[in-house]
Design a protein around this motif. Structure first.
Motif, PDB file in Angstrom:
ATOM      1  N   ARG A 119    -115.627  62.778  27.632  1.00  0.00           N
ATOM      2  CA  ARG A 119    -114.691  62.439  26.568  1.00  0.00           C
ATOM      3  C   ARG A 119    -115.306  61.396  25.642  1.00  0.00           C
ATOM      4  O   ARG A 119    -115.237  61.507  24.422  1.00  0.00           O
ATOM      5  N   THR A 120    -115.960  60.404  26.241  1.00  0.00           N
ATOM      6  CA  THR A 120    -116.624  59.370  25.456  1.00  0.00           C
ATOM      7  C   THR A 120    -117.703  59.978  24.566  1.00  0.00           C
ATOM      8  O   THR A 120    -117.769  59.718  23.366  1.00  0.00           O
ATOM      9  N   TYR A 123    -116.415  61.867  21.711  1.00  0.00           N
ATOM     10  CA  TYR A 123    -115.645  61.092  20.733  1.00  0.00           C
ATOM     11  C   TYR A 123    -116.548  60.273  19.816  1.00  0.00           C
ATOM     12  O   TYR A 123    -116.138  59.895  18.722  1.00  0.00           O
ATOM     13  N   ILE A 124    -117.770  60.003  20.257  1.00  0.00           N
ATOM     14  CA  ILE A 124    -118.664  59.141  19.465  1.00  0.00           C
ATOM     15  C   ILE A 124    -118.830  59.599  18.007  1.00  0.00           C
ATOM     16  O   ILE A 124    -118.724  58.783  17.098  1.00  0.00           O
TER      17      ILE A 124
ATOM     18  N   PHE B 263    -116.654  50.245  20.571  1.00  0.00           N
ATOM     19  CA  PHE B 263    -116.200  51.468  21.213  1.00  0.00           C
ATOM     20  C   PHE B 263    -116.530  51.457  22.704  1.00  0.00           C
ATOM     21  O   PHE B 263    -115.696  51.786  23.541  1.00  0.00           O
ATOM     22  N   MET B 264    -117.737  51.033  23.027  1.00  0.00           N
ATOM     23  CA  MET B 264    -118.150  50.990  24.431  1.00  0.00           C
ATOM     24  C   MET B 264    -117.212  50.108  25.254  1.00  0.00           C
ATOM     25  O   MET B 264    -116.828  50.445  26.361  1.00  0.00           O
ATOM     26  N   GLN B 267    -112.896  51.187  24.614  1.00  0.00           N
ATOM     27  CA  GLN B 267    -112.537  52.600  24.535  1.00  0.00           C
ATOM     28  C   GLN B 267    -111.091  52.897  24.926  1.00  0.00           C
ATOM     29  O   GLN B 267    -110.399  53.655  24.283  1.00  0.00           O
ATOM     30  N   LYS B 268    -110.678  52.252  26.030  1.00  0.00           N
ATOM     31  CA  LYS B 268    -109.365  52.510  26.601  1.00  0.00           C
ATOM     32  C   LYS B 268    -108.243  52.338  25.558  1.00  0.00           C
ATOM     33  O   LYS B 268    -107.362  53.181  25.427  1.00  0.00           O
TER      34      LYS B 268
END
Lengths: 310, 281
Positions: A119-120, A123-124, B263-264, B267-268
């Motif tokens: 998912r990560t 999404y990037i 973002f890292m 993220q949540k």
């Protein structure tokens, strides 16, 4: 403050209390209310007025009635071109983006390990894709000497400059936008998670194949989410500016002249504020028609659960 | 049976990795190009491995152009973004509480107005806003970028906060009210502390959108000294002025680094924000 006022009598007290609540409520929403009046309603009325004038910001606006609108629809090929390009862009990019988002969301709607990381990863592009940096890079990536041609040459496809080719420039921009399907994907994923698994189990017992399950369960159960995504993405599509402005500058031969780019050019390139205001109002009306159409049609395809509906 | 399941798992993960790598390729390509020597960037362009790591691209790119280094642009963007985040938190928390918890008259029609502005194309108000700011003498200052945040300029955030506050049990307000808490006291002592996750979401989103924003600074800022990173990078990458591509790619990477880092780590909150806005709506 109003709280200090003496209260006498029951009904007067009640009335007074409502007044007090009104004041408190307005005090809380005051920042938005001021903004709404000064930066939304005021400007909208002003822009409606400007749209009937000739206005270059330096001299006073002069009233020309429907002149701008008549000019637009009868004597402005670039306006028609901008409208055409933007409609094609919206009609192609929004369904593609939503379809891809739904497809990926369905892949991720599983209890398998590693989905969090995927998912990560997926999404990037949505985090970075709207930036100037990616726009600048996209132009090189799809340039004549860019990586895409390098890869395609392996398959014997001749090099062309995708971003400056009249046939492919718009597709390159559509690809960039579809690439950023992350937000609708996450919304679809949350929607999919909310569908009770019993429905699928029951359907499977009744002998429904995955194809049937998708059309008879997934799509109807997701319809309100699809609806939300459709409205938001359509409006966003009509407003797209940065990508075209930075990557193709509306060219080649106006093939990627997005509405927002044309409007910007008229307003801040030629300082033709009257004409640009008229363009803005036409855009508003188009967006309103589309939104109204989606909302009206919603009755026939959007399915709400009996409880917790909108 | 077990074996069939294994094959399915391999196909599943394999195809997701392949699509995922394809998707992420442009970003890796940007990073790789930022470290390549000049003559390698457009020869064997698709390769992701530079023959040597040319870190000087970053040092050279940071110098910027016309005597303005990227330090200036980063400081400018940092300032604007911080102010916008503060303004957004301030206005969206207050306004959302008003809509979600205070039963004042005209609440519903005003709420509907707000929802409609959610869908209003920004181009419609762009020109008169420009004229307004122009008359106020705000063109070429940060005011047009910052002030709208303080007055709830992005209704999406208010909407997000309202959704969140509606989920907080009313009993808490009532208990505080019984203890003699004023409405503002309820907001400040009861609701606000409970909305921290939503506030984090709002802060992250407004950070992203402000850092990324290109059109607003493009319209309002003329003086290169005031340029944000987005504008600086656009200027830097102008085909007529680019002499070296390596530094251009290096600065592209630098400009998206803050977004990537946030973002890292957060993220949540981002995921929660997107889904809360879309599904509960």
């Amino acid at each position: 403050m109003a709280e200090q006022v003496q209260v006498s009598g029951q009904s007067k007290g009640k009335l007074h209390k409502q007044w007090k609540t009104d004041l408190v409520g307005l005090a809380f929403i005051a920042p938005w209310l001021i903004g709404f009046l000064c930066f939304i309603i005021g400007p909208m009325i002003a822009s409606l007025y400007f749209s009937f004038t000739n206005y270059d910001l330096l001299t006073e606006p002069t009233w020309i009635g429907l002149g701008n609108y008549i000019q637009m629809f009868t004597n402005d090929v670039r306006f028609i071109q901008a409208l055409k390009v933007t409609l094609i862009f919206v009609f192609v990019s929004v369904p593609l983006k939503l379809a891809f988002a739904l497809f990926v969301a369905m892949l991720f709607n599983t209890k398998r390990k590693g989905v969090g990381i995927y998912r990560t990863l997926y999404y990037i592009p949505s985090i970075l894709g709207g930036s100037v940096a990616i726009a600048v890079v996209w132009k090189q990536l799809f340039g004549r000497d860019g990586a895409i041609n390098d890869i395609l040459s392996v398959f014997g496809i001749p090099s062309i400059s995708w971003v400056t080719s009249p046939d492919f420039a718009l597709s390159t921009l559509i690809l960039l936008v579809v690439w950023q399907f992350g937000s609708p994907m996450l919304i679809f994923l949350a929607g999919l998670k909310a569908i009770p698994t019993e429905l699928y189990e029951a359907a499977a017992v009744d002998g429904a194949n995955p194809f049937h399950q998708f059309f008879k369960i997934t799509l109807p159960m997701l319809s309100s989410v699809i609806f939300f995504n459709l409205v938001m993405q359509t409006i966003q599509g009509f407003m797209t500016f940065t990508q075209s402005f930075l990557i193709t500058q509306g060219g080649p031969m106006d093939k990627t002249l997005f509405y927002a780019v044309y409007l910007y050019e008229k307003a801040f390139g030629h300082f033709d504020m009257g004409y640009a205001s008229a363009l803005a109002w036409v855009l508003l009306i188009i967006c309103a028609i589309f939104t109204a159409f989606i909302f009206r049609s919603a009755g026939s395809w959007v399915h709400y659960e009996s409880e917790g509906g909108k | 049976m077990k074996r069939r399941k294994n094959i399915k798992t391999v196909i599943y993960h394999g195809s997701i990795w392949i699509i995922g790598l394809l998707m992420i390729y442009p970003i890796f390509w940007t990073i790789a190009s930022s470290l390549k020597p000049e003559n390698e960037i457009f020869r064997n362009s698709a390769s992701l491995i530079p023959s040597i790591f040319k870190w000087e691209n970053y040092a050279q790119g940071w110098q910027g152009f016309g005597g303005l280094s990227f330090s200036t642009f980063f400081l400018n963007s940092g300032f604007v973004t911080t102010m916008v985040v503060i303004g957004t938190l301030f206005s969206s928390a207050l306004v959302a509480f008003g809509f979600a918890r205070v039963k004042f008259r005209f609440r519903t029609p005003l709420f509907v107005c707000m929802i409609i502005t959610l869908m209003l194309p920004s181009q419609v108000t762009l020109i008169p806003q420009y004229i307004l700011f122009h008359n106020l003498g705000w063109v070429n200052t940060y005011m047009p970028l910052i002030v709208p945040a303080f007055i709830g300029g992005t209704p999406f955030f208010i909407f997000l906060m309202i959704q969140f506050i509606r989920g907080i049990p009313h009993e808490l307000d009532e208990a505080a009210y019984m203890d003699g808490c004023s409405t503002f006291g309820i907001f400040w002592r009861v609701i606000l502390p409970l909305t921290t996750p939503a506030l984090a979401t709002v802060a992250i989103f407004s950070f992203y959108w402000t850092w990324d924003d290109f059109m607003t600074p493009l319209i309002y800022l003329n003086d290169t000294k005031l340029y944000t990173v987005a504008l600086g990078l656009q200027m830097f990458s102008d085909p007529s002025s680019v002499s070296a591509w390596g530094p251009m790619f290096a600065m592209s990477v630098a400009s998206i680094l803050p977004q990537l880092l946030i973002f890292m780590f957060f993220q949540k909150y981002l995921v929660e924000g997107i889904t809360a806005g879309g599904v509960k709506g």
